[in-house]
Motif scaffolding. Structure first.
Motif, PDB file in Angstrom:
ATOM      1  N   GLY A  16       0.789  -1.221   0.000  1.00  0.00           N
ATOM      2  CA  GLY A  16       0.000   0.000   0.000  1.00  0.00           C
ATOM      3  C   GLY A  16       0.821   1.270   0.000  1.00  0.00           C
ATOM      4  N   LEU A  17       0.368   2.266   0.761  1.00  0.00           N
ATOM      5  CA  LEU A  17       1.028   3.560   0.791  1.00  0.00           C
ATOM      6  C   LEU A  17       2.449   3.459   1.324  1.00  0.00           C
ATOM      7  CD1 LEU A  17       0.897   6.624   0.415  1.00  0.00           C
ATOM      8  CD2 LEU A  17      -0.096   6.791   2.715  1.00  0.00           C
ATOM      9  N   GLY A  18       2.657   2.668   2.379  1.00  0.00           N
ATOM     10  CA  GLY A  18       3.995   2.521   2.944  1.00  0.00           C
ATOM     11  C   GLY A  18       4.987   1.976   1.938  1.00  0.00           C
ATOM     12  N   GLU A  19       4.581   0.981   1.178  1.00  0.00           N
ATOM     13  CA  GLU A  19       5.442   0.421   0.134  1.00  0.00           C
ATOM     14  C   GLU A  19       5.811   1.494  -0.891  1.00  0.00           C
ATOM     15  OE1 GLU A  19       5.325  -3.060  -3.348  1.00  0.00           O
ATOM     16  OE2 GLU A  19       3.546  -2.616  -2.138  1.00  0.00           O
ATOM     17  N   GLN A  20       4.831   2.267  -1.316  1.00  0.00           N
ATOM     18  CA  GLN A  20       5.087   3.296  -2.329  1.00  0.00           C
ATOM     19  C   GLN A  20       5.966   4.429  -1.792  1.00  0.00           C
ATOM     20  OE1 GLN A  20       4.453   2.752  -5.446  1.00  0.00           O
ATOM     21  NE2 GLN A  20       3.416   0.832  -4.917  1.00  0.00           N
ATOM     22  N   ILE A  21       5.849   4.749  -0.506  1.00  0.00           N
ATOM     23  CA  ILE A  21       6.743   5.739   0.097  1.00  0.00           C
ATOM     24  C   ILE A  21       8.179   5.225   0.049  1.00  0.00           C
ATOM     25  CG2 ILE A  21       7.361   6.909   2.250  1.00  0.00           C
ATOM     26  CD1 ILE A  21       4.360   6.914   2.954  1.00  0.00           C
ATOM     27  N   CYS A  22       8.361   3.950   0.334  1.00  0.00           N
ATOM     28  CA  CYS A  22       9.703   3.357   0.265  1.00  0.00           C
ATOM     29  C   CYS A  22      10.288   3.523  -1.139  1.00  0.00           C
ATOM     30  CB  CYS A  22       9.643   1.876   0.627  1.00  0.00           C
ATOM     31  SG  CYS A  22       9.299   1.529   2.371  1.00  0.00           S
ATOM     32  N   TYR A  23       9.510   3.221  -2.146  1.00  0.00           N
ATOM     33  CA  TYR A  23      10.003   3.305  -3.529  1.00  0.00           C
ATOM     34  C   TYR A  23      10.301   4.747  -3.924  1.00  0.00           C
ATOM     35  CZ  TYR A  23       8.209  -1.485  -3.906  1.00  0.00           C
ATOM     36  OH  TYR A  23       7.953  -2.828  -3.722  1.00  0.00           O
ATOM     37  N   ALA A  24       9.417   5.663  -3.551  1.00  0.00           N
ATOM     38  CA  ALA A  24       9.621   7.067  -3.910  1.00  0.00           C
ATOM     39  C   ALA A  24      10.869   7.628  -3.235  1.00  0.00           C
ATOM     40  CB  ALA A  24       8.389   7.891  -3.524  1.00  0.00           C
ATOM     41  N   ALA A  25      11.126   7.240  -1.981  1.00  0.00           N
ATOM     42  CA  ALA A  25      12.330   7.694  -1.279  1.00  0.00           C
ATOM     43  C   ALA A  25      13.581   7.073  -1.899  1.00  0.00           C
ATOM     44  CB  ALA A  25      12.233   7.338   0.202  1.00  0.00           C
ATOM     45  N   ALA A  26      13.487   5.802  -2.275  1.00  0.00           N
ATOM     46  CA  ALA A  26      14.639   5.132  -2.898  1.00  0.00           C
ATOM     47  C   ALA A  26      15.021   5.805  -4.213  1.00  0.00           C
ATOM     48  CB  ALA A  26      14.317   3.661  -3.124  1.00  0.00           C
ATOM     49  N   LYS A  27      14.034   6.227  -4.971  1.00  0.00           N
ATOM     50  CA  LYS A  27      14.311   6.908  -6.243  1.00  0.00           C
ATOM     51  C   LYS A  27      15.076   8.213  -6.037  1.00  0.00           C
ATOM     52  CE  LYS A  27      10.272   5.021  -8.662  1.00  0.00           C
ATOM     53  NZ  LYS A  27       8.931   5.319  -9.226  1.00  0.00           N
ATOM     54  N   LYS A  28      14.968   8.781  -4.832  1.00  0.00           N
ATOM     55  CA  LYS A  28      15.686  10.014  -4.508  1.00  0.00           C
ATOM     56  C   LYS A  28      17.071   9.740  -3.919  1.00  0.00           C
ATOM     57  CE  LYS A  28      12.355  13.058  -5.433  1.00  0.00           C
ATOM     58  NZ  LYS A  28      12.500  14.232  -6.321  1.00  0.00           N
ATOM     59  N   GLY A  29      17.447   8.465  -3.866  1.00  0.00           N
ATOM     60  CA  GLY A  29      18.770   8.123  -3.363  1.00  0.00           C
ATOM     61  C   GLY A  29      18.850   7.875  -1.881  1.00  0.00           C
ATOM     62  N   ALA A  30      17.699   7.716  -1.209  1.00  0.00           N
ATOM     63  CA  ALA A  30      17.694   7.470   0.230  1.00  0.00           C
ATOM     64  C   ALA A  30      18.053   6.021   0.541  1.00  0.00           C
ATOM     65  CB  ALA A  30      16.325   7.800   0.812  1.00  0.00           C
ATOM     66  N   ILE A  31      18.548   5.805   1.750  1.00  0.00           N
ATOM     67  CA  ILE A  31      18.752   4.456   2.279  1.00  0.00           C
ATOM     68  C   ILE A  31      17.466   4.094   3.025  1.00  0.00           C
ATOM     69  CG2 ILE A  31      20.080   3.040   3.897  1.00  0.00           C
ATOM     70  CD1 ILE A  31      22.466   4.908   3.312  1.00  0.00           C
ATOM     71  N   VAL A  32      16.705   3.186   2.466  1.00  0.00           N
ATOM     72  CA  VAL A  32      15.362   2.897   2.967  1.00  0.00           C
ATOM     73  C   VAL A  32      15.385   1.719   3.938  1.00  0.00           C
ATOM     74  CG1 VAL A  32      13.029   2.182   2.329  1.00  0.00           C
ATOM     75  CG2 VAL A  32      14.270   3.833   0.898  1.00  0.00           C
ATOM     76  N   VAL A  33      14.701   1.902   5.063  1.00  0.00           N
ATOM     77  CA  VAL A  33      14.494   0.828   6.032  1.00  0.00           C
ATOM     78  C   VAL A  33      12.994   0.588   6.090  1.00  0.00           C
ATOM     79  CG1 VAL A  33      14.815   0.045   8.407  1.00  0.00           C
ATOM     80  CG2 VAL A  33      16.475   1.625   7.367  1.00  0.00           C
TER      81      VAL A  33
END
Length: 263
Positions: A16-33
């Motif tokens: 859902g939304l949490g998964e998509q937030i992870c992907y959007a942050a990763a596209k910006k170069g973030a280290i996602v947990v």
């Protein structure tokens, strides 16, 4: 803020939304947990994030309602990842049912997941930020139901009203430390949230084109990491309705119980 190499921790990140937030942050170069109870799903999210960012990504199992699980998560993050720069409190669930029909075990569980567990995790993250004299951001996913209650949302609205009150006070407490607090107040989002909230599917059908796209909302949330803001309210007409509800409560009750009541 440039998100490159910033550590972004997302609860409820398996779908859902949490998964998509992870992907959007990763596209910006973030280290996602990414954190959630369903370890098999967050493992897949982790792999996708690593591909999108070209950087390490992490997946840890978390039962946000269990303080022991929260403590275990934070130990793992400290040892394997490092300090958290942005916390996204997205984990939560709802049940749309008349209050007189509610099981009290569900009431307690909803408060544990939507509010109390979020508070436990947030306090630990903020203490670490303050101890290390670091700026950062806390993003709490609340709901339009926390601004304008409707029938069959008594408990869910109560939890989200509490999230908003908590967030508004925390924002003022942390302002001088340079730690931003953002609340996200969406209307209905097309996710599996409604598998539990409304198994009949009638609510989403009734809302039709007014249901939010989780990908677009996630992108908007991640943009607020780069340029922090106080609130994100969507869709726009519900933000207007919520303000109207506050200014004209009697008319607001009429609208909330009629025009906006699709449950």
């Amino acid at each position: 803020m440039d998100l490159t190499n910033k550590v972004v921790l997302v609860t409820g990140g398996s779908a859902g939304l949490g998964e998509q937030i992870c992907y959007a942050a990763a596209k910006k170069g973030a280290i996602v947990v990414t954190c959630a109870r369903r370890i098999n799903l967050i493992g897949q999210v982790k792999e996708t994030c690593a591909q999108l960012s070209g950087k390490p990504a992490f997946a840890f199992q978390l039962d946000i309602a269990d303080p022991t699980s929260v403590a275990s998560l934070l130990d793992k993050v400290a040892n394997e990842v490092g300090p958290v720069d942005i916390l996204v409190n997205n984990a939560g669930f709802g049940i749309f049912e008349n209050f007189v029909d509610f099981q009290m075990t569900d009431v307690y569980k909803m408060f544990e997941v939507n509010l109390l567990g979020m508070m436990v995790l947030t306090q630990r993250i903020v203490i670490d930020m303050l101890a290390q004299n670091r700026s950062g951001q806390i993003i709490n996913v609340a709901s339009m139901a926390g601004k304008m209650a409707t029938p069959k949302s008594t408990i869910y609205s109560a939890t989200k009203f509490a999230v908003l009150g908590f967030s508004n006070a925390l924002r003022l407490e942390l302002k001088s430390a340079g730690i931003q607090v953002t609340t996200v107040n969406p209307g209905p989002v097309a996710t599996e949230f409604f598998d539990k909230a409304d198994p009949s599917g009638n609510y989403l059908d009734a809302m039709g084109n007014h249901v939010l796209d989780p990908v677009k909302l996630a992108e908007r949330i991640v943009r607020s990491m780069e340029r922090p803001k106080r609130e994100i309210n969507a869709p726009g007409y519900l933000e207007v309705a919520a303000r109207f509800y506050t200014l004209f409560p009697q008319i607001g009750d009429f609208l909330a119980g009629g025009l906006f009541n699709k449950k």
